[in-house]
Scaffold this active site. Structure first.
Site, PDB file in Angstrom:
ATOM      1  N   TYR A  65       0.901  -1.143  -0.095  1.00  0.00           N
ATOM      2  CA  TYR A  65       0.056   0.128   0.051  1.00  0.00           C
ATOM      3  C   TYR A  65       0.694   1.308  -0.034  1.00  0.00           C
ATOM      4  O   TYR A  65       0.622   2.372  -0.655  1.00  0.00           O
ATOM      5  CB  TYR A  65      -0.881  -0.162   1.127  1.00  0.00           C
ATOM      6  CG  TYR A  65      -1.936   1.404   1.384  1.00  0.00           C
ATOM      7  CD1 TYR A  65      -2.971   1.292   0.792  1.00  0.00           C
ATOM      8  CD2 TYR A  65      -1.369   2.273   1.889  1.00  0.00           C
ATOM      9  CE1 TYR A  65      -3.971   2.625   0.522  1.00  0.00           C
ATOM     10  CE2 TYR A  65      -2.249   3.501   2.179  1.00  0.00           C
ATOM     11  CZ  TYR A  65      -3.381   3.566   1.428  1.00  0.00           C
ATOM     12  OH  TYR A  65      -4.052   4.630   1.519  1.00  0.00           O
ATOM     13  N   ASP A  66       1.959   1.067   0.797  1.00  0.00           N
ATOM     14  CA  ASP A  66       2.872   2.453   1.007  1.00  0.00           C
ATOM     15  C   ASP A  66       3.468   2.628  -0.443  1.00  0.00           C
ATOM     16  O   ASP A  66       3.761   3.738  -0.658  1.00  0.00           O
ATOM     17  CB  ASP A  66       3.859   2.282   1.861  1.00  0.00           C
ATOM     18  CG  ASP A  66       3.247   2.453   3.505  1.00  0.00           C
ATOM     19  OD1 ASP A  66       2.143   2.942   3.422  1.00  0.00           O
ATOM     20  OD2 ASP A  66       3.932   1.821   4.321  1.00  0.00           O
ATOM     21  N   THR A 105       0.251  11.075  10.472  1.00  0.00           N
ATOM     22  CA  THR A 105       1.665  11.160  10.377  1.00  0.00           C
ATOM     23  C   THR A 105       2.267  11.283   9.345  1.00  0.00           C
ATOM     24  O   THR A 105       2.256  10.289   8.486  1.00  0.00           O
ATOM     25  CB  THR A 105       2.242  10.234  11.606  1.00  0.00           C
ATOM     26  OG1 THR A 105       1.432   9.971  12.549  1.00  0.00           O
ATOM     27  CG2 THR A 105       3.589  10.476  11.824  1.00  0.00           C
ATOM     28  N   LYS A 142       5.689   2.945  16.626  1.00  0.00           N
ATOM     29  CA  LYS A 142       4.474   2.906  15.968  1.00  0.00           C
ATOM     30  C   LYS A 142       3.384   1.889  15.915  1.00  0.00           C
ATOM     31  O   LYS A 142       3.452   1.140  15.122  1.00  0.00           O
ATOM     32  CB  LYS A 142       4.803   3.752  14.560  1.00  0.00           C
ATOM     33  CG  LYS A 142       3.267   4.144  13.704  1.00  0.00           C
ATOM     34  CD  LYS A 142       3.880   4.687  12.139  1.00  0.00           C
ATOM     35  CE  LYS A 142       2.817   4.881  11.529  1.00  0.00           C
ATOM     36  NZ  LYS A 142       1.526   4.144  11.243  1.00  0.00           N
ATOM     37  N   GLU A 189      -4.127   3.644  20.414  1.00  0.00           N
ATOM     38  CA  GLU A 189      -4.966   2.812  19.469  1.00  0.00           C
ATOM     39  C   GLU A 189      -5.264   1.402  20.079  1.00  0.00           C
ATOM     40  O   GLU A 189      -4.660   1.226  21.322  1.00  0.00           O
ATOM     41  CB  GLU A 189      -3.464   2.335  18.504  1.00  0.00           C
ATOM     42  CG  GLU A 189      -3.017   3.258  17.674  1.00  0.00           C
ATOM     43  CD  GLU A 189      -2.749   3.065  16.316  1.00  0.00           C
ATOM     44  OE1 GLU A 189      -3.145   1.882  15.974  1.00  0.00           O
ATOM     45  OE2 GLU A 189      -2.188   3.756  15.703  1.00  0.00           O
ATOM     46  N   CYS A 405      30.480  -7.855  30.467  1.00  0.00           N
ATOM     47  CA  CYS A 405      31.614  -8.322  30.724  1.00  0.00           C
ATOM     48  C   CYS A 405      32.109  -7.050  31.796  1.00  0.00           C
ATOM     49  O   CYS A 405      32.370  -5.958  31.484  1.00  0.00           O
ATOM     50  CB  CYS A 405      32.569  -8.199  29.289  1.00  0.00           C
ATOM     51  SG  CYS A 405      34.333  -8.395  29.684  1.00  0.00           S
ATOM     52  N   CYS A 411      39.756  -5.486  28.589  1.00  0.00           N
ATOM     53  CA  CYS A 411      38.887  -6.379  27.660  1.00  0.00           C
ATOM     54  C   CYS A 411      39.199  -5.430  26.248  1.00  0.00           C
ATOM     55  O   CYS A 411      39.052  -4.317  25.888  1.00  0.00           O
ATOM     56  CB  CYS A 411      37.427  -6.125  27.905  1.00  0.00           C
ATOM     57  SG  CYS A 411      36.304  -7.067  26.667  1.00  0.00           S
TER      58      CYS A 411
END
Length: 649
Positions: A65-66, A105, A142, A189, A405, A411
């Protein structure tokens, strides 16, 4: 092969588009190229597929779709369909005004687009006199659910962004706010936990959108959906309550992929990207919105492809901070045009709890991000956990979700990554990447100052060619000569909780040298520094002090951060004012005058707006510009009058 179900056919007929059903199916199956359709046909495809999506009858995936939307916008950039919130296709019930507009958005699909958005933020900040140090970005997952607005009394669909439908019945069915939160937190949402859907509902429902649609529908929900509501697997998640990352905008530019990955793994819900927004309210107000989206916010989305892949091994890698990252070695798999053979697992607790080890089957996703990502574990096995640091052999310890660590001094991985971080953060040199640093470390170089002590013959003795050795020596000199901000220099040392934004904040109150004498109590008095951060910063500064002093003696060309004014508002006539300097100054450079104004507590902008307090004019400034400023109520002073105003300060 995509075909239409009976319910999809009903939705299609209701829309009464001119596009034929057969051509729609051809476009969705990609048997006809979307770009070959005319604009009206493309628009109809978008309308129909959007309607299917919002009616829980999704026929193509989000990335398709995008892609269609992007193709349509290329030749129709100002089409009304693109400039307003995509229409919602829900039952035929009446709509009511939303308590607050719910805009869509704006979207970005590459890091380059994100950088352009940040450039727009910086330009807007200059216009209203917001300092770069104040530009913080918030990043959140999102959510890929059903958008709604909760005003504490009713719940509404997003509708067209201005009017939606009352779906308070969803709360009446027992729907809860995520994390036992309060009602009335605005937009959010309706979502369902991925883990619950995969284990309990995936056999019965094709996707979670079917469940979300059922929750807001007027009819009684299916027993299995009601159970999901009752146990809190289906919730309304307000955006304000989302897990988030907040940091200086420069951190986005330097560490974008890892920030996105962190947010991608932050919630147990379907997500289809991350949302970035500026936090400064002045900047938000100035940037405003279109009819479609807020300009101060953008969503980073990815067009992803996925595959089920077998794990061959889990390999540990030690980072600069000592955290050990698990990397899944995979059966080579072709994905998005590249052969993938490894992918990072977020942390070792994910390996442990999800059963990632040799023989596990995982869903691998590769998208606009370069780094492939393990989306979920399809077949779990005995987890493969690291016991020793792969770099130095030290026994690993657990710190929250991470294996770490504890060998901070010897190291190799931590040492090399620290050196790379320094030069990368300075950003004013070239040549000191991982391979060069690794080679230097093989010859005993462990500290940054030791690199700056090297001569050309030293590099040659380490096995570098004459030209490479000469270039490296020159780049070391360049890194000292090219001007950089003092806060960036400090950030290069990699102190925990002290990235660019926090460095600049601290240096507004302490000089680089005096900063090392600051106590935890001093830091917590400053805005934005909590006890935990202050503890970590003071400890980290003590650890780097010796190395810092050695490098400071090399006279790097540092731009000093202006100190926050210690004067009260009554002590300086420009405190808190927004000032614009224009024209050719005769008593000093414009840059010097701007720095001086900031030191006196003013904010400096580049252009006049209705919020500007003072316009200071030098030579060769047109009358139109001066009159336009006065028309906006802006006080206009000549350079000499301005200098007289501040002369006693």
């Amino acid at each position: 092969m995509i075909t239409l179900s009976k319910s999809q056919e009903e939705v299609f007929k209701k829309l009464a588009v001119e596009l034929s059903m057969s051509k729609l199916i051809e476009a969705c199956n990609k048997s006809v190229d979307f770009s070959s359709l005319n604009s009206n046909e493309q628009l109809d495809v978008l309308k129909v597929t959007n309607a299917f999506y919002r009616s829980a009858e999704q026929i193509i995936n989000d990335s398709t779709y995008d892609a269609f939307l992007s193709e349509f916008s290329t030749y129709n950039p100002d089409h009304p369909y693109l400039l307003t919130v995509e229409p919602e296709v829900l039952a035929d019930s009446k709509t009511v005004p939303l308590p607050k507009k719910m805009l869509s958005t704006d979207k970005a699909y590459s890091f380059e687009e994100i950088k352009k958005w940040i450039d727009r933020l910086l330009k807007a900040a200059i216009e209203v006199g917001v300092s770069e140090s104040e530009i913080q970005i918030k990043v959140t997952p999102k959510l890929d659910g059903y958008a709604a607005y909760d005003d504490g009394i009713s719940l509404y669909t997003r509708g067209d962004g201005a009017r939606g439908q009352d779906i308070t019945r969803a709360f009446n069915k027992g729907l809860q706010v995520a994390n036992n939160g309060d009602r009335g937190l605005g937009p959010g949402e309706i979502v369902i936990k991925k883990s619950y859907f995969d284990t309990v509902l995936s056999d019965k429902f094709e996707n979670s959108r079917n469940i979300q649609a059922a929750i807001i529908a007027e009819k009684k929900v299916d027993e299995s959906i009601q159970k999901a509501i009752d146990v809190g697997a289906c919730v309304f998640f307000p955006f304000l309550s989302l897990e988030n990352w907040i940091g200086h905008y420069t951190e986005i530019l330097v560490d974008f992929e890892s920030i996105v990955e962190k947010m991608w793994s932050a919630v147990d819900y379907d997500i289809d990207g991350v949302v970035l927004e500026v936090t400064n309210e002045t900047l938000k107000e100035h940037m405003g919105a279109t009819r479609h989206h807020h300009r101060w916010q953008i969503a980073f989305k990815v067009n992803a492809e996925s595959a089920e892949v077998k794990v061959l091994n889990v390999t540990p890698q030690t980072s600069r901070t000592g955290r050990v990252t698990p990397v899944a070695e995979l059966e080579p798999t072709k994905l998005s045009g590249a052969t993938i053979s490894r992918a990072t697992v977020h942390h070792y607790n994910m390996v442990k709890t999800n059963g990632v080890g040799p023989g596990a089957i995982v869903q691998l996703v590769r998208s606009g991000l370069v780094i492939p990502k393990i989306e979920k574990v399809i077949k779990a096995v005995e987890p493969q956990l690291a016991k020793e640091c792969p770099s130095c052999g030290t026994h690993l310890i657990w710190e929250s979700d991470h294996l770490v660590c504890p060998n901070k001094t010897d190291c190799p991985a931590q040492t090399e990554n620290t050196l790379v971080h320094f030069f990368k953060t300075l950003g004013n040199n070239d040549g000191f990447g991982p391979k060069v640093i690794e080679k230097l470390h093989e010859f005993g170089i462990k500290k940054i100052h030791e690199i700056y002590e090297l001569k050309q013959e030293s590099f040659v003795s380490f096995g570098f060619g004459d030209k490479t050795a000469q270039n490296l020596v020159e780049q070391l000199q360049v890194s000292r000569d090219v001007e950089i901000e003092d806060w960036r220099f400090l950030a290069a040392f990699g102190v925990s909780r002290l990235a660019g934004g926090n460095c600049e904040k601290l240096l507004q109150h302490h000089s680089l040298d005096s900063l090392f004498e600051a106590t935890v109590e001093d830091l917590v008095q400053l805005d934005g520094f909590a006890q935990v951060s202050a503890d970590a910063i003071v400890e980290g500064l003590a650890n780097i002090k010796e190395e810092f002093l050695k490098l400071s003696a090399l006279n790097f060309n540092l731009t000093i951060t202006p100190k926050a004014s210690e004067k009260s508002p009554g002590e300086t006539p420009v405190f808190g004012k927004i000032i614009v300097f224009t024209g050719a100054m005769t008593q000093g450079s414009r840059g010097d005058m701007e720095k001086q104004a900031k030191a006196l507590g003013a904010k400096v902008a580049k252009s006049v707006t209705g919020k500007t307090s003072l316009l200071v004019t030098g030579d060769k400034v047109g009358a139109n510009k001066i009159n336009a400023a006065r028309d906006k109520g802006v006080q206009v002073l000549s350079e000499l009058d301005y200098l007289a105003l501040i002369s006693t300060y």
